[in-house]
Design an enzyme around this catalytic site. Structure first.
Site, mmCIF file in Angstrom:
data_model
loop_
_atom_site.group_PDB
_atom_site.id
_atom_site.type_symbol
_atom_site.label_atom_id
_atom_site.label_comp_id
_atom_site.label_asym_id
_atom_site.label_seq_id
_atom_site.Cartn_x
_atom_site.Cartn_y
_atom_site.Cartn_z
ATOM 1 N N ALA A 109 16.285 -30.052 -67.420
ATOM 2 C CA ALA A 109 15.281 -30.770 -66.630
ATOM 3 C C ALA A 109 15.431 -30.434 -65.145
ATOM 4 O O ALA A 109 14.440 -30.181 -64.443
ATOM 5 C CB ALA A 109 15.413 -32.274 -66.845
ATOM 6 N N TYR A 110 16.672 -30.431 -64.668
ATOM 7 C CA TYR A 110 16.936 -30.108 -63.267
ATOM 8 C C TYR A 110 16.486 -28.684 -62.944
ATOM 9 O O TYR A 110 15.823 -28.425 -61.931
ATOM 10 C CB TYR A 110 18.437 -30.276 -62.993
ATOM 11 C CG TYR A 110 18.834 -30.103 -61.548
ATOM 12 C CD1 TYR A 110 18.705 -31.146 -60.642
ATOM 13 C CD2 TYR A 110 19.342 -28.889 -61.098
ATOM 14 C CE1 TYR A 110 19.080 -31.000 -59.320
ATOM 15 C CE2 TYR A 110 19.730 -28.720 -59.777
ATOM 16 C CZ TYR A 110 19.587 -29.772 -58.891
ATOM 17 O OH TYR A 110 19.946 -29.615 -57.583
ATOM 18 N N ALA A 111 16.812 -27.727 -63.843
ATOM 19 C CA ALA A 111 16.436 -26.337 -63.621
ATOM 20 C C ALA A 111 14.920 -26.175 -63.627
ATOM 21 O O ALA A 111 14.350 -25.441 -62.798
ATOM 22 C CB ALA A 111 17.086 -25.447 -64.685
ATOM 23 N N LYS B 194 13.544 -27.700 -60.308
ATOM 24 C CA LYS B 194 13.822 -26.879 -59.139
ATOM 25 C C LYS B 194 13.082 -25.547 -59.193
ATOM 26 O O LYS B 194 12.700 -24.992 -58.149
ATOM 27 C CB LYS B 194 15.329 -26.660 -58.995
ATOM 28 C CG LYS B 194 16.107 -27.927 -58.636
ATOM 29 C CD LYS B 194 15.607 -28.540 -57.319
ATOM 30 C CE LYS B 194 16.437 -29.748 -56.900
ATOM 31 N NZ LYS B 194 15.977 -30.324 -55.620
#
Length: 580
Positions: free
Chosen positions: A500-502, A505
């Protein structure tokens, strides 16, 4: 926040700039300044005051124009702090800003008889008149040095056509602005007495420091200096008393004792002579001399000094006319920003998410160190560490609370800040959250929350602040604002157990490119900073994994993890005019 009061300040020399600073400290004053020789510098960099009382501050008026007509509107107050030269021509210049039904004129000048040209031009307008005892000098365009000398005497120039209660209300409101600005003042019932007292002061010290080029202490200790000064002051008081102004001759000792307690000083008239500018000769000496002649009085010292100063004025004017091209070129050179000025954020305001810890806290403080005021967006008010650091630098820090996981709260945020009267020159979106799970076990609600905070919130704030920036007039360099998003190393390499973070970003990087494609030509710089492996609480789990931490460190050419302060320089560059 109370309703905005529109104030136009006409005359942005040292004294005008000092009162501009005082007025901008009142939260409901919306200040427009009329600048002439220092227009380019003030438009680009704002005004800087270096004060023995207030410290050093740079601030930006709401608007900077070259003429009152350019402001395209009328004002609640028009403050005239210009040099009292050719006073009769000024009412026509400020007329586009005056509405007889609402405008109050404020005259802050040396001399006597200053108010009459305004009364003749605007017979139905309230006039507030002021005598200022402020020691200030404009050392370069838009940069003011202020000593500890500071006092204002203020009162009405009564208008029989206007209800006294209405005039008193206008005076009370304006003194409220001075009070909010922290400057000392006295409200005086008969201001003409105070004007004549100041003329006794100015006639002595302005005249002698200009003609002799000596400071006051050197002049008074010279042979005959004290005697001539006393004679000149006596003549001015004689004229004032003949005009019905009850000045005491004790004023002479009072003013001489006052100047002797001060270090040797020059005067604004002396500064004008040295700079080759026109001097306030007529309003300080010409009016008293004219009155003396009408009464048939003999004032030989005043006559002589007035004649000498008048000839100096004529000479200054002829020199100015002969060398106008050269002076304009020198002016352009002196106004050119230095390389360090290009990195200054003085007078700007940054809206900042994620500023309570780690990289965000370091970058927010860095912007303040470069001169910016900061609006901190936080979940709540419990963490005031960054706010305190910013305020310790002499900058303003304001906290707005919002849950960045709530699309409803985020959508209302920018509008609330703007409605409260804040400007936004810079947006930094640094807030982010992290959820770690293997991809095949990643919960949907964690995915949704990370995408909301790390990507959707970034888009919403960029959209709303960008719309505001597009509505602003560009500065002299065509710039409207700067947006700085914070991406990540995961933008490029995906990471492990952080899908999710990747994804978020990666989206931040593409969003930044898309916005830059649309807005770069319109004066809005949109960039992103992508931190690598930085020692913060967000990477604490990775740092504590000995095997992975060693693997990470082996791939970093610098041989160390980054730290939050590494991002101070980049964020200042991207927010400043150095980033074209």
């Amino acid at each position: 926040m109370s309703e905005a009061v529109d104030v136009l300040l006409f005359g942005l020399g040292a004294i005008g700039s000092f009162y501009a600073y005082i007025l901008t400290k009142s939260e409901n004053v919306r200040l427009t300044v009329v600048a002439r020789s220092n227009y380019d510098a003030v438009k680009m960099n704002g005004l800087t005051i270096n004060s023995e009382v207030y410290g050093s501050h740079t601030f930006r008026p709401y608007n900077v124009v070259k003429t009152p007509a350019e402001a395209r509107g009328t004002f609640d107050y028009v403050v005239c702090s210009h040099k009292a030269i050719d006073q009769s021509s000024v009412p026509a210049q400020v007329a586009p800003a005056v509405d007889a039904k609402k405008t109050t004129l404020v005259v802050i000048q040396n001399g006597v008889g200053n108010e009459e040209p305004f009364r003749q031009a605007f017979p139905d307008v309230t006039i507030i008149t002021c005598v200022t005892w402020v020691g200030a000098l404009q050392t370069s365009p838009g940069v003011i040095t202020h000593t500890k000398s500071e006092h204002t005497q203020i009162g009405l120039y009564p208008n029989e056509k206007v209800d006294n209660a209405l005039e008193q209300g206008c005076l009370d409101a304006f003194t409220g602005f001075l009070r909010a600005g922290g400057t000392p003042f006295d409200v005086v019932e008969d201001m003409q007495i105070k004007r004549w007292e100041k003329v006794v002061w100015n006639a002595a010290w302005n005249s002698v420091t200009t003609l002799t080029l000596l400071d006051t202490q050197s002049w008074l200790s010279s042979e005959g200096g004290m005697s001539l000064t006393r004679q000149l002051m006596t003549e001015v008081i004689d004229v004032a008393r003949k005009c019905g102004i009850p000045l005491s001759y004790d004023l002479i000792d009072e003013l001489i004792n006052k100047i002797l307690k001060m270090p040797g000083i020059h005067s604004s008239m002396h500064a004008d002579r040295v700079a080759g500018r026109q001097m306030e000769v007529d309003i300080i000496l010409g009016t008293p001399l004219k009155k003396a002649r009408e009464f048939g009085m003999k004032v030989p010292i005043m006559e002589t000094i007035y004649t000498l100063l008048t000839e100096l004025n004529v000479y200054s004017l002829s020199v100015t006319e002969r060398n106008i091209s050269q002076q304009l070129e020198l002016s352009r050179i002196s106004m050119a920003p230095s390389i360090l000025d290009m990195f200054s954020l003085a007078g700007r305001t940054a809206m900042f998410t994620g500023g309570t810890r780690g990289i965000g806290a370091s970058m927010a403080v860095a912007l303040a160190e470069a001169g910016s005021d900061i609006i901190l967006i936080q979940r709540d008010n419990s963490n005031t560490a960054t706010k305190s650091k910013i305020e310790s630098l002499g900058r303003k820090a304001t906290i707005y609370t919002a849950d960045l996981a709530s699309s409803t709260e985020v959508s209302a945020l920018t509008r609330k800040i703007l409605n409260d009267g804040h400007d936004i020159d810079i947006l930094v979106t640094c807030a982010g959250i992290q959820k770690r799970h293997p991809a095949h076990l990643f919960p949907q609600n964690d995915w949704d929350e990370v995408l909301q905070v790390n990507l959707s919130t970034v888009f919403t704030l960029c959209r709303d602040v960008g719309a505001y920036m597009l509505s602003r007039k560009p500065n002299a360099a065509g710039h409207r604002g700067s947006i700085i998003n914070v991406a990540s190393l995961c933008t490029f390499q995906g990471g492990i157990t952080v899908p999710a973070y990747a994804a978020a970003k990666g989206g931040v990087a593409q969003l930044t490119k898309a916005l830059s494609n649309e807005w770069a030509s319109k004066g809005i710089n949109v960039n992103a900073i992508a931190p690598g492996y930085i020692a913060t609480d967000m990477t604490e789990a990775l740092q504590n994994d000995k095997e992975r931490a060693e693997s990470v460190l082996s791939r970093i050419p610098a041989g160390r993890w980054g730290n939050p302060d590494d991002f101070k320089g980049p964020v200042i560059f991207l927010a400043s005019s150095a980033c074209a």
